[in-house]
Design a protein around this motif. Sequence first.
Motif, PDB file in Angstrom:
ATOM      1  N   PRO C  94     -14.583 -26.838  32.744  1.00 45.49           N
ATOM      2  CA  PRO C  94     -14.569 -26.907  31.280  1.00 45.49           C
ATOM      3  C   PRO C  94     -13.348 -27.647  30.765  1.00 45.49           C
ATOM      4  O   PRO C  94     -12.240 -27.428  31.257  1.00 45.49           O
ATOM      5  CB  PRO C  94     -14.526 -25.439  30.852  1.00 45.49           C
ATOM      6  N   SER C  95     -13.557 -28.509  29.777  1.00 45.12           N
ATOM      7  CA  SER C  95     -12.421 -29.255  29.225  1.00 45.12           C
ATOM      8  C   SER C  95     -11.482 -28.323  28.481  1.00 45.12           C
ATOM      9  O   SER C  95     -10.324 -28.650  28.258  1.00 45.12           O
ATOM     10  CB  SER C  95     -12.937 -30.339  28.269  1.00 45.12           C
ATOM     11  N   THR C  96     -11.976 -27.132  28.117  1.00 47.11           N
ATOM     12  CA  THR C  96     -11.180 -26.216  27.304  1.00 47.11           C
ATOM     13  C   THR C  96     -10.183 -25.411  28.110  1.00 47.11           C
ATOM     14  O   THR C  96      -9.260 -24.845  27.554  1.00 47.11           O
ATOM     15  CB  THR C  96     -12.105 -25.205  26.620  1.00 47.11           C
ATOM     16  N   GLU C  97     -10.407 -25.308  29.395  1.00 46.40           N
ATOM     17  CA  GLU C  97      -9.551 -24.411  30.185  1.00 46.40           C
ATOM     18  C   GLU C  97      -8.379 -25.131  30.821  1.00 46.40           C
ATOM     19  O   GLU C  97      -7.518 -24.514  31.426  1.00 46.40           O
ATOM     20  CB  GLU C  97     -10.381 -23.676  31.254  1.00 46.40           C
ATOM     21  N   LYS C  98      -8.378 -26.475  30.677  1.00 45.24           N
ATOM     22  CA  LYS C  98      -7.318 -27.219  31.337  1.00 45.24           C
ATOM     23  C   LYS C  98      -5.951 -26.865  30.762  1.00 45.24           C
ATOM     24  O   LYS C  98      -4.970 -26.753  31.482  1.00 45.24           O
ATOM     25  CB  LYS C  98      -7.572 -28.709  31.203  1.00 45.24           C
ATOM     26  N   ALA C  99      -5.956 -26.685  29.415  1.00 43.91           N
ATOM     27  CA  ALA C  99      -4.677 -26.428  28.754  1.00 43.91           C
ATOM     28  C   ALA C  99      -4.307 -24.950  28.768  1.00 43.91           C
ATOM     29  O   ALA C  99      -3.227 -24.578  28.363  1.00 43.91           O
ATOM     30  CB  ALA C  99      -4.763 -26.919  27.313  1.00 43.91           C
ATOM     31  N   ARG C 100      -5.240 -24.130  29.228  1.00 44.71           N
ATOM     32  CA  ARG C 100      -5.039 -22.695  29.060  1.00 44.71           C
ATOM     33  C   ARG C 100      -4.275 -22.090  30.242  1.00 44.71           C
ATOM     34  O   ARG C 100      -4.646 -22.297  31.397  1.00 44.71           O
ATOM     35  CB  ARG C 100      -6.402 -22.028  28.949  1.00 44.71           C
ATOM     36  N   PRO C 101      -3.262 -21.332  29.954  1.00 39.41           N
ATOM     37  CA  PRO C 101      -2.558 -20.671  31.049  1.00 39.41           C
ATOM     38  C   PRO C 101      -3.441 -19.574  31.640  1.00 39.41           C
ATOM     39  O   PRO C 101      -4.239 -18.976  30.920  1.00 39.41           O
ATOM     40  CB  PRO C 101      -1.347 -20.057  30.362  1.00 39.41           C
ATOM     41  N   ALA C 102      -3.292 -19.348  32.910  1.00 39.31           N
ATOM     42  CA  ALA C 102      -4.028 -18.232  33.523  1.00 39.31           C
ATOM     43  C   ALA C 102      -3.486 -16.945  32.938  1.00 39.31           C
ATOM     44  O   ALA C 102      -2.281 -16.780  32.793  1.00 39.31           O
ATOM     45  CB  ALA C 102      -3.825 -18.255  35.032  1.00 39.31           C
ATOM     46  N   ALA C 103      -4.386 -16.054  32.563  1.00 39.18           N
ATOM     47  CA  ALA C 103      -3.945 -14.809  31.905  1.00 39.18           C
ATOM     48  C   ALA C 103      -3.436 -13.821  32.931  1.00 39.18           C
ATOM     49  O   ALA C 103      -3.833 -13.867  34.077  1.00 39.18           O
ATOM     50  CB  ALA C 103      -5.084 -14.189  31.141  1.00 39.18           C
TER      51      ALA C 103
END
Lengths: 177, 552, 103
Positions: C94-103
């Motif tokens: 997903p293009s949306t998860e690239k910027a997201r830090p792992a929780a």
Amino acid sequence: MPLLKDGRLVGEDAFQPVADDAALPESGAVLVTYARWQAEKEQLSGRNDPLGIVLPNTLDVLDFGAEAERFDLIVLTFPKFSDGRAYSQARLLRERFGYRGELRATGHVLQDQLWAMQRSGFDAFEIPRDDAAEAFAKAISTFSHVYQPTGDGRVSALKQRLAIQNKDGRRKQEAAE
Amino acid sequence: MYEYDDIDQTLVDERVAQFRDQVARRLSGEISEDEFKPLRLQNGLYLQLHAYMLRIAIPYGTLSSRQLRGLAQIGCTYDRGWGHFTTRQNLQYNWIKLEETADALADLAKIQMHAIQTSGNCIRNTTTDQFAGAAHDEIEDPRVWCEIIRQWSTFHPEFSFLPRKFKIAVTGSPNDRAAVRVHDIGLRMHKNAAGEIGFEVIVGGGLGRTPFIGKTIRDFLPKQDLLSYLEAILRVYNQFGRRDNLYKARIKILVHEIGIEAMREKVEAEFAASKDGALKLPQDAIDQIAAQFAPPAFEKLSGISAEYANAFRTDFEFGLWARRNTFKHKQPGYSIVTISLKKEGAPPGDASAEQMNAVADIADRYSFGEIRVTHEQNLVLAHVKQSDLPAVFKALKAYDLATPNVGLASDIIACPGLDYCALANARSIPIAQQIALRFKNWERAHDIGELKIKISGCINACGHHHVGHIGILGVDKAGEEFYQITLGGAADEQAAIGDLIGPALNTRDAVDAIDTLVETYLRLRNSSDERFLDTYRRVGLAPFKEAVYAVA
Amino acid sequence: MAKAPKLNSQPQVVTANHLLSGDVVYLTKAASWSRRIADAAVVANVEAGAALLAEAETQAKKNIVIAPYLIPVDASVTPPKPIQYREVLRAEGPSTEKARPAA
């Protein structure tokens, strides 16, 4: 095709299916289509032997229900397991029209649908597997309770809870007395 | 809130065992993928683009803090530490493995939750007003009826293989926050002339490929007849709904094709034959369920709390948040708090496990341990003392959960879109993020006021684009993502389907177009009290269309 | 879902989802499955595509993968890049998860 009736495999189907263009045998239990019944009501009603009928799942059973009691077997069809029209037909025949004869499911009948079929009033199943009886036993014991009343005699959760509440109430009352 | 008894618990436990067995039979080859697919779907398990997705039912959007912590834990164990709240008040995990699904469902059952009937052609999770039991404008708590419907519809043997999925929504307030006019069945509680409370029954609403506003099939239905009437509608639909074409199988098409009068005739005939049967609800059964939704132990408060008034005056950020994110409670001295899951630039509706745990803690401390999920993909603390609002704000802010944008342009509904969904044609989340960032300036956002932007990545309309004040629909144009824009939709008591403004635009132009639409509104509005939707209704499509498509 | 384009004599690979994990997988030259499109067997004509798909179908019947299908790729780059946007997302996540830090 193995036939399961009341949870047990039946060796031979007592009803002989008769094609619409074939002659009716002199005697014996026969299974005819709805179309044939429509065309030859008088002749078929005159027979002394058990009579079965196959209803298409597109039939509005409200148009047929009053005649249901003339039959010893009604076969309802599942062209594909995901086509659920016959569940409503079954409940209407059992619960609205009081049909008490054999109600058989045919077509794409799978283990995971047997529970819903049984709850809707089916008591016989054409099911293409040798272990049909085991599959059936497993399927109908999947759930110990039901949330909604159908004609199958199981008591709904709502009514079970009321019974518990009333019993508790009575016990408390008795204790108080 | 509703607590499972032995019956409920036994049933969800048995469901997990049943699914575990079905998975085993799938893996052994005893059942084919075609046969297995509807079984997994009826347990909420989809195969999406990158993985399996598990959709958890949150009945009528109500959760306990214990359940929310459980969801956070399941998100960590079986997913990547996130959950996604949906427009149907459900929660989705995007990274689930088939081999672990039965274990995840078993963990869910331990917190009195399940994924039953969150997909498939059956009766889905019943949704309602997120402010149920708290709103000042409510006639009666609709969750009592949602729970009664939940039980009746769960494993309903007659309605497990309907022509298509079936969604029911209930509102207990005249101000419809549950979008009941765009559901297969909408129930609106109201009082008749005799002062009795019952239901207006609305049928055949829905979005998707062919959007319809539902039609009233019955003005007033006595409460005890609710299930008999629902069963009558479902029975007519199950038998006569179209099964020849997937896109024409919803009840809205049946109602449209035969007309509401013919539909009413069939349903009323069926109802007349069954209304005094086993489904008639005895008052003591209704009372038994209603007792579980008794209001919490509110304190008797009067006047405005000093802490609240003081914070409102002195803390600008708090004042902004309190104005936008709180709603009038029926109990004096209490407020309803909406927790925005729409921080500008974040995926709408996503919450990390850490955030879920934080919300659970805050709910325990300040809101009787209860949380709601909204169909607009936010969370709600339903019963917060006004004197606690400053503390709640502070606690939420620490977890990025206090964005003061509820109902504003950046409070966008978006489906998962092509980033996750196997059905999508275009991505929804990135365009939502880009639009939200355009409205990050609070002064501008608050000046614009209420503006509902809703985005779907395909015609199935999970993002409710048809009923957005501004609706955005992703389409695929020769392999490129394009977006169609509609205006003037609404999901409330004045529900309306939006009008298409013109040809689809590419991503950049679509984001610019939203800005242009908003600027056009600001130019045209009569006063700052006139919302975007009101202005649109007054002036119509033309000036907006012209502004977007004017040759530069 | 966008319709798959008709494949002719252009570079193509077979993709599917792994039954147990749901992961996106590609059929390799060794007729096994890899999570990396870099490992995919690339063929460039209708017959070879059909043969590759037939092998994949056999494995689907053995309950290893679900619903395999052919997709066109640009084979001039390494790793091969899918032509359709949807398949790029499947290959890359997903293009949306690239910027997201792992929780």
